[in-house]
Each structure stands twice: as C-alpha cells, then as structure tokens.
Design a protein around this motif. Structure first.
Motif, PDB file in Angstrom:
ATOM      1  N   ILE A   1     -12.862  12.299 -18.752  1.00  0.00           N
ATOM      2  CA  ILE A   1     -12.020  12.243 -17.567  1.00  0.00           C
ATOM      3  C   ILE A   1     -12.887  12.595 -16.374  1.00  0.00           C
ATOM      4  N   GLU A   2     -13.115  11.612 -15.518  1.00  0.00           N
ATOM      5  CA  GLU A   2     -14.002  11.815 -14.370  1.00  0.00           C
ATOM      6  C   GLU A   2     -13.268  12.406 -13.180  1.00  0.00           C
ATOM      7  N   SER A   3     -12.006  11.988 -13.028  1.00  0.00           N
ATOM      8  CA  SER A   3     -11.243  12.489 -11.890  1.00  0.00           C
ATOM      9  C   SER A   3      -9.758  12.384 -12.214  1.00  0.00           C
ATOM     10  N   ILE A   4      -8.974  13.265 -11.623  1.00  0.00           N
ATOM     11  CA  ILE A   4      -7.529  13.242 -11.803  1.00  0.00           C
ATOM     12  C   ILE A   4      -6.908  13.680 -10.488  1.00  0.00           C
ATOM     13  N   GLY A   5      -6.004  12.862  -9.966  1.00  0.00           N
ATOM     14  CA  GLY A   5      -5.437  13.180  -8.660  1.00  0.00           C
ATOM     15  C   GLY A   5      -4.537  12.081  -8.149  1.00  0.00           C
ATOM     16  N   VAL A   6      -4.485  11.925  -6.827  1.00  0.00           N
ATOM     17  CA  VAL A   6      -3.598  10.965  -6.182  1.00  0.00           C
ATOM     18  C   VAL A   6      -4.425   9.962  -5.383  1.00  0.00           C
ATOM     19  N   ASP A   7      -4.016   8.694  -5.440  1.00  0.00           N
ATOM     20  CA  ASP A   7      -4.662   7.609  -4.677  1.00  0.00           C
ATOM     21  C   ASP A   7      -6.157   7.502  -4.989  1.00  0.00           C
ATOM     22  N   LEU A   8      -6.503   7.619  -6.270  1.00  0.00           N
ATOM     23  CA  LEU A   8      -7.903   7.476  -6.664  1.00  0.00           C
ATOM     24  C   LEU A   8      -8.325   6.015  -6.587  1.00  0.00           C
ATOM     25  N   LYS A   9      -9.603   5.800  -6.299  1.00  0.00           N
ATOM     26  CA  LYS A   9     -10.163   4.454  -6.257  1.00  0.00           C
ATOM     27  C   LYS A   9     -11.509   4.465  -6.962  1.00  0.00           C
ATOM     28  N   CYS A  10     -11.852   3.349  -7.587  1.00  0.00           N
ATOM     29  CA  CYS A  10     -13.158   3.204  -8.224  1.00  0.00           C
ATOM     30  C   CYS A  10     -13.494   1.720  -8.297  1.00  0.00           C
ATOM     31  N   GLU A  11     -14.486   1.314  -7.549  1.00  0.00           N
ATOM     32  CA  GLU A  11     -14.889  -0.084  -7.515  1.00  0.00           C
ATOM     33  C   GLU A  11     -15.402  -0.514  -8.892  1.00  0.00           C
ATOM     34  N   GLY A  12     -14.862  -1.610  -9.366  1.00  0.00           N
ATOM     35  CA  GLY A  12     -15.290  -2.158 -10.647  1.00  0.00           C
ATOM     36  C   GLY A  12     -14.544  -1.631 -11.851  1.00  0.00           C
ATOM     37  N   ALA A  13     -13.677  -0.647 -11.660  1.00  0.00           N
ATOM     38  CA  ALA A  13     -12.937  -0.079 -12.783  1.00  0.00           C
ATOM     39  C   ALA A  13     -11.820  -1.021 -13.211  1.00  0.00           C
ATOM     40  N   GLU A  14     -11.489  -0.968 -14.496  1.00  0.00           N
ATOM     41  CA  GLU A  14     -10.313  -1.666 -14.999  1.00  0.00           C
ATOM     42  C   GLU A  14      -9.089  -0.853 -14.599  1.00  0.00           C
ATOM     43  N   VAL A  15      -8.207  -1.449 -13.844  1.00  0.00           N
ATOM     44  CA  VAL A  15      -7.030  -0.744 -13.343  1.00  0.00           C
ATOM     45  C   VAL A  15      -5.833  -1.037 -14.244  1.00  0.00           C
TER      46      VAL A  15
END
Length: 387
Positions: free
Chosen positions: A29-43
């Motif tokens: 788990i890299e991050s946990i929160g609100v309105d997270l974004k990650c370019e290239g991630a499978e959403v």
C-alpha cells in the motif's frame, strides 16, 4: 503496474472508516487517502463498495482436511504417537483444496494452518497466504510458526480408548506434555555442555529441536483447550517452562477472563456458530467475544475450517452482533488481532501505508449477509474476482 482503488468506503481497522482511495504499488500500500492520483495506474472504480484488509484466520485445517475428497485423503493428525512435534503441515498442505477459492470468496487471505488435536504434542503449524500459485512454498509466510498441542477429551479418546496407552486421562496428557519439555531442557543443556567443550553436537533429535524453538521463545505453543480447567492446564506448563502460549478455542475462557488478562494469554476463540458436539462445548456462548474484548484480552476469531467453512467468516462474526459485541471489536478479531497473535502485524491486518496490499473489495458491509466479495488482492495481485 500500480493499482488505484477509487471512491470506496475504506475500513483501515486501525483507524476510522472513511470514503477515499488506496494506491497499490509493488505489492504494498503506497498511499491511502482522498482524491489520490497516479499516472499510469490501473484505476478501479470502487464507488459504493466496501474495502477491507484481507481477513486472517489464526487457526485452520484448510489444505489438510481437504474438501470433497473423502476421509482417506485427510492429513491433519499423525495418530501414531502422542508426541509428533517433528511433523509439519507444510508437507501435507494441498494448494488444490477446493476450499481455498471459496475462502477467498469470503475475503480470507491469510491463515495459520495447524495439525489437528489428537496428540498432546501434535506438530508444527505454518502461516499461509492464498496466493495464485500451486507451489506450496511460495504460499508460506512463516514455517514453523507454532507448535500445536492439545489438552482435554481428544488425546484421551485417541490414546486411552483407541490405543489403550498413555494418555488416557487429563492428568496423563499433562504428564506427557511436561515430560516432553523436560527432555527438551535436558537436550538443550547437553548442547551447551558440548559447545563449552569446543565440540560439534551431532546427536540431533528432530522431535526435540522444535521444542527447543518453543523454549527459546522463537515460536509459541498453540494449545487446544476448551474447558476452563484445560485452559489452566495449558497455562501451567507455559509458566513452568517459560514459553509463549496461545490458547486455541478457549470455549470456557470467558469464565476465567480476568485470569487470562492477568497472565497476558491471547486466545483464538471458536468456532461458536453451530451444534454443541461434545461435553466440552456445552457452555459455548456468543457472549464470549464480547466478554473477552471488554476485559482487554487479545482475542481472534477462528472458523476451525472445515468445522465452519472459511467463506462463512463474516456470518459467524455477524451473528455475534446479536449478543452485544461491538462491530469494531469483531472486525479486529479477523484482522489486526490475529495478525498480532501471529506476529505478522507489521505486514498484514490493517490497511496502512507500507503494509502488504492484501485487500478485499465487498459489494456491501460484510455483516450484511447479502454482501459478497467482488475482488481480492494479495500483495497487489488479483487472486479472486466474482465475475
């Protein structure tokens, strides 16, 4: 590839639930929160879904007592000797057990598999994750992770009635356990003397080697005990020989809950959903988890699979709500509490940054019995999908 779970109702367990996102990368788990974004991630859109850590069962026989294969293929008890500490569940665990996929469908990702309770000293347990592999060794988190032992009616029945040998009574079972650890102490002393003389110890005894791990507190004793007197009989040698102890089942533990708390004895309760099949279970009650939690005993829930199939973990928990247990406490009993008892809470048991991405996505809250698990990830890899 990174995975971003968006807009779910997240139950971290160690903090309050909230609506938000979880970013998974490299199995963690890299991050946990609100309105997270990650370019290239499978959403993955988790709107309307409930996200929990994978459930943990700290006492299971899955993979040993296989589903749908008949009694001949059951490998849970080496009923040939009251002392079989040298056997290991890793050598019998079947990754092809049909129950594993069904366990995943109930959100269960990690289990402590132990031998059955036929023998006073039954053998070595191991912690497994239900990874997508047929290689048993790749599923193992830790082995050995405990020495399974047993008090009460089971050893009496198997040896007193079946073999007409010790132990045929509760006092015989206690004597067998005590005698074993006395031999282990002598074995350790002999090793010390040999080392002091600058020689190599060559008289290796596999039965005593595992007992040495217990006395060195490298692994705990996991002792089956239902009745309160059997629980006390389990605690007694742990004090005499100074080893770590976990009580398995603890059916009447609620009657001596203050004693358990005072002696810092963790328990894995259950199963308490079902028929009272023997005298030891006559006082089984759903009040037990409530009492244990109110008194501050470190307690986990077990299904004792196959007694209750692992996919029904949430049902057993949900029923406990009727008897006054708090939702928060019950959820901890299949997540962070068993993780603490198994000493793997640095990796699993809650949704926190840096922990393994063992995640179950539910259609609704697990205590709503119409809810189902839709997706399960173990270390970031999808291992179950209901579609």
């Amino acid at each position: 590839m990174s995975i971003l779970l968006k807009n779910g109702t997240i139950y971290p367990i160690t903090s309050k639930p909230f609506a938000g996102d979880i970013l998974v990368s490299k199995g963690k788990i890299e991050s946990i929160g609100v309105d997270l974004k990650c370019e290239g991630a499978e959403v993955i859109d988790a709107s309307g879904k409930y996200i929990f850590p994978g459930f943990i069962d700290a006492h299971s026989h899955i993979g040993l007592f296989e589903e749908g294969v008949g009694g001949y293929y059951q490998d849970g008890n080496e009923m040939t000797d009251p002392l079989t500490p040298d056997v290991s569940v890793v050598d019998a665990f079947s990754p092809q057990d049909a129950a594993i996929k069904r366990a995943l469908s109930g959100g269960v990702t990690t289990v402590m598999v132990v031998p059955g309770s036929a023998n006073p000293i039954g053998g070595q347990g191991a912690i497994f994750k239900f990874k997508n592999t047929m290689i048993v060794d790749d599923m193992v988190v830790r082995a050995p992770a405990g020495l399974k032992m047993a008090t009460g009616e089971n050893p009496k029945r198997v040896y007193g009635e079946g073999f007409k040998k010790t132990p045929g009574t509760r006092l015989g079972t206690a004597a067998v356990i005590r005698g074993y650890f006395q031999k282990v102490q002598g074995y350790m002393e002999k090793k010390t003397i040999v080392a002091r003389d600058g020689k190599s110890f060559t008289e290796i005894d596999p039965k005593l080697e595992i007992g040495e791990k217990v006395l060195r507190k490298e692994i705990p004793a996991r002792i089956h005990a239902h009745r309160l007197d059997d629980i006390l009989t389990a605690v007694r040698p742990s004090k005499e020989f100074d080893f770590k102890l976990v009580i398995e089942h603890a059916t009447e533990g609620y009657k001596i809950v203050d004693y358990l708390k005072e002696n810092n004895v963790p328990v894995v309760i259950g199963p308490i959903f079902g028929f009272r099949t023997k005298l030891e279970l006559k006082d089984m009650t759903y009040d037990s988890p409530r009492i244990m939690n109110e008194k501050g005993v470190l307690a986990a829930f077990m299904c004792d699979h196959p007694v209750i199939p692992l996919e029904s973990t949430n049902i057993q928990l949900g029923v406990a709500l009727r008897y006054g247990s708090k939702e928060e406490d019950l959820l901890k009993m299949v997540t962070i509490n068993p993780a603490k008892i198994l000493e793997i809470d640095d990796r699993v048991g809650s949704l926190e940054v840096g922990k393994d991405a063992d995640i179950a996505v539910w259609s609704g809250h697990p205590f709503q019995f119409s809810s189902r698990v839709e997706m399960v990830f173990i270390e970031g890899e999808e291992v179950y999908n209901s579609k």
